[in-house]
Scaffold this motif. Structure first.
Motif, PDB file in Angstrom:
ATOM      1  N   VAL A   1      -3.630   7.388  23.250  1.00  0.00           N
ATOM      2  CA  VAL A   1      -4.592   6.317  23.491  1.00  0.00           C
ATOM      3  C   VAL A   1      -5.722   6.533  22.497  1.00  0.00           C
ATOM      4  O   VAL A   1      -6.314   7.615  22.460  1.00  0.00           O
TER       5      VAL A   1
ATOM      6  N   ASN B   1      -9.285   4.925  21.558  1.00  0.00           N
ATOM      7  CA  ASN B   1     -10.298   4.019  22.088  1.00  0.00           C
ATOM      8  C   ASN B   1     -11.482   3.958  21.125  1.00  0.00           C
ATOM      9  O   ASN B   1     -12.116   4.974  20.863  1.00  0.00           O
TER      10      ASN B   1
ATOM     11  N   TRP C   1     -15.239   2.776  20.341  1.00  0.00           N
ATOM     12  CA  TRP C   1     -16.403   2.513  21.184  1.00  0.00           C
ATOM     13  C   TRP C   1     -17.703   2.821  20.433  1.00  0.00           C
ATOM     14  O   TRP C   1     -17.683   3.401  19.362  1.00  0.00           O
TER      15      TRP C   1
ATOM     16  N   CYS D   1     -18.465  -0.420  27.001  1.00  0.00           N
ATOM     17  CA  CYS D   1     -18.053   0.962  26.702  1.00  0.00           C
ATOM     18  C   CYS D   1     -18.627   1.911  27.750  1.00  0.00           C
ATOM     19  O   CYS D   1     -17.961   2.863  28.173  1.00  0.00           O
TER      20      CYS D   1
ATOM     21  N   LEU E   1     -12.112   6.248  31.706  1.00  0.00           N
ATOM     22  CA  LEU E   1     -11.334   6.930  30.674  1.00  0.00           C
ATOM     23  C   LEU E   1     -11.325   8.437  30.910  1.00  0.00           C
ATOM     24  O   LEU E   1     -10.299   9.092  30.714  1.00  0.00           O
TER      25      LEU E   1
ATOM     26  N   PHE F   1      -5.547  11.593  24.223  1.00  0.00           N
ATOM     27  CA  PHE F   1      -6.636  10.619  24.227  1.00  0.00           C
ATOM     28  C   PHE F   1      -7.588  10.954  23.092  1.00  0.00           C
ATOM     29  O   PHE F   1      -7.957  12.117  22.909  1.00  0.00           O
TER      30      PHE F   1
ATOM     31  N   GLY G   1     -11.294   9.278  21.534  1.00  0.00           N
ATOM     32  CA  GLY G   1     -12.350   8.275  21.489  1.00  0.00           C
ATOM     33  C   GLY G   1     -12.878   8.236  20.063  1.00  0.00           C
ATOM     34  O   GLY G   1     -13.295   9.265  19.541  1.00  0.00           O
TER      35      GLY G   1
ATOM     36  N   PRO H   1     -15.205  -2.307  23.702  1.00  0.00           N
ATOM     37  CA  PRO H   1     -14.196  -1.330  23.353  1.00  0.00           C
ATOM     38  C   PRO H   1     -12.839  -1.986  23.115  1.00  0.00           C
ATOM     39  O   PRO H   1     -12.499  -2.978  23.754  1.00  0.00           O
ATOM     40  N   THR H   2     -12.091  -1.410  22.192  1.00  0.00           N
ATOM     41  CA  THR H   2     -10.696  -1.778  21.965  1.00  0.00           C
ATOM     42  C   THR H   2      -9.896  -0.487  21.963  1.00  0.00           C
ATOM     43  O   THR H   2     -10.290   0.486  21.321  1.00  0.00           O
ATOM     44  N   SER H   3      -8.798  -0.500  22.707  1.00  0.00           N
ATOM     45  CA  SER H   3      -7.932   0.675  22.789  1.00  0.00           C
ATOM     46  C   SER H   3      -6.534   0.316  22.323  1.00  0.00           C
ATOM     47  O   SER H   3      -6.038  -0.786  22.585  1.00  0.00           O
ATOM     48  N   TYR H   4      -5.921   1.277  21.655  1.00  0.00           N
ATOM     49  CA  TYR H   4      -4.547   1.137  21.163  1.00  0.00           C
ATOM     50  C   TYR H   4      -3.682   2.133  21.914  1.00  0.00           C
ATOM     51  O   TYR H   4      -3.974   3.332  21.926  1.00  0.00           O
TER      52      TYR H   4
ATOM     53  N   TRP I   1      -5.456   0.237  33.951  1.00  0.00           N
ATOM     54  CA  TRP I   1      -5.255   1.367  33.042  1.00  0.00           C
ATOM     55  C   TRP I   1      -4.130   2.259  33.553  1.00  0.00           C
ATOM     56  O   TRP I   1      -3.259   2.672  32.796  1.00  0.00           O
TER      57      TRP I   1
END
Length: 178
Positions: free
Chosen positions: A69, A71, A73, A80, A87, A100, A102, A145-148, A168
């Motif tokens: 993940v 994220n 931010w 965020c 998160l 993860f 960030g 925020p954008t998460s991939y 999530w």
């Protein structure tokens, strides 16, 4: 008040358009590298390497032992701030199954504020510093925020913005299987 409602409507329509696009794009079988525009589901995630807040170097991209993940931010972003506690909880729950990261938009942030944000929300996953803005430019997202959500093969499986904890969890359960 009318201009505020118009802005909310535009953002809502953009998110709905993104969701419809992701649904249609999800039908593709073979991931490929996106040629232009933002990074999309079912395409290879662009590789990058950034320094972490802890001073370490982190590389994202290509095949991995665990899904990822990523994220994006910033400290000045209200959504965020809302998302950060979730998160951290999700990281604690899935850290053995999913990596993860960030990625702070450090070019538009102050390093001491980044540290304060991380401490305030107790973030334990690696915080990467996009000091030049190059990684953000590589991913070309519109909102934060954008998460991939990236599978073990290095392919983006989904691009998400603000989600509830339950949403999530559902997505991460699926990602952990990929």
């Amino acid at each position: 008040m009318k201009s505020r409602n118009a802005i909310v409507l535009v953002v809502l329509l953009a998110l709905i358009g993104l969701a419809v696009y992701q649904s249609v794009a999800g039908a593709k079988k073979e991931p490929a590298v996106a040629k232009e525009g933002s990074v999309k589901a079912n395409y290879a995630a662009p590789a990058f390497e950034l320094e972490g807040l802890d001073g370490g170097r982190y590389r994202v991209g290509g095949q991995r032992e665990k899904p990822v993940v990523v994220n994006f931010w910033a400290t000045w972003c209200p959504p965020c701030k809302e998302e950060a506690p979730d998160l951290q909880k999700l990281y604690e729950q899935y850290k053995d199954q999913i990596d993860f990261y960030g990625v702070n938009l450090t070019q538009s942030d102050k390093l001491d504020e980044v540290r304060g944000f991380v401490n305030q929300y107790g973030l334990k996953f690696p915080i990467l510093l996009d000091k030049s803005g190059g990684t953000a430019e590589l991913y070309k997202f519109v909102f934060i925020p954008t998460s991939y959500l990236i599978d073990r093969q290095g392919n983006v499986r989904e691009v998400v913005n603000v989600l509830t904890y339950a949403e999530w969890e559902k997505k991460l359960k699926e990602l952990a299987k990929m």
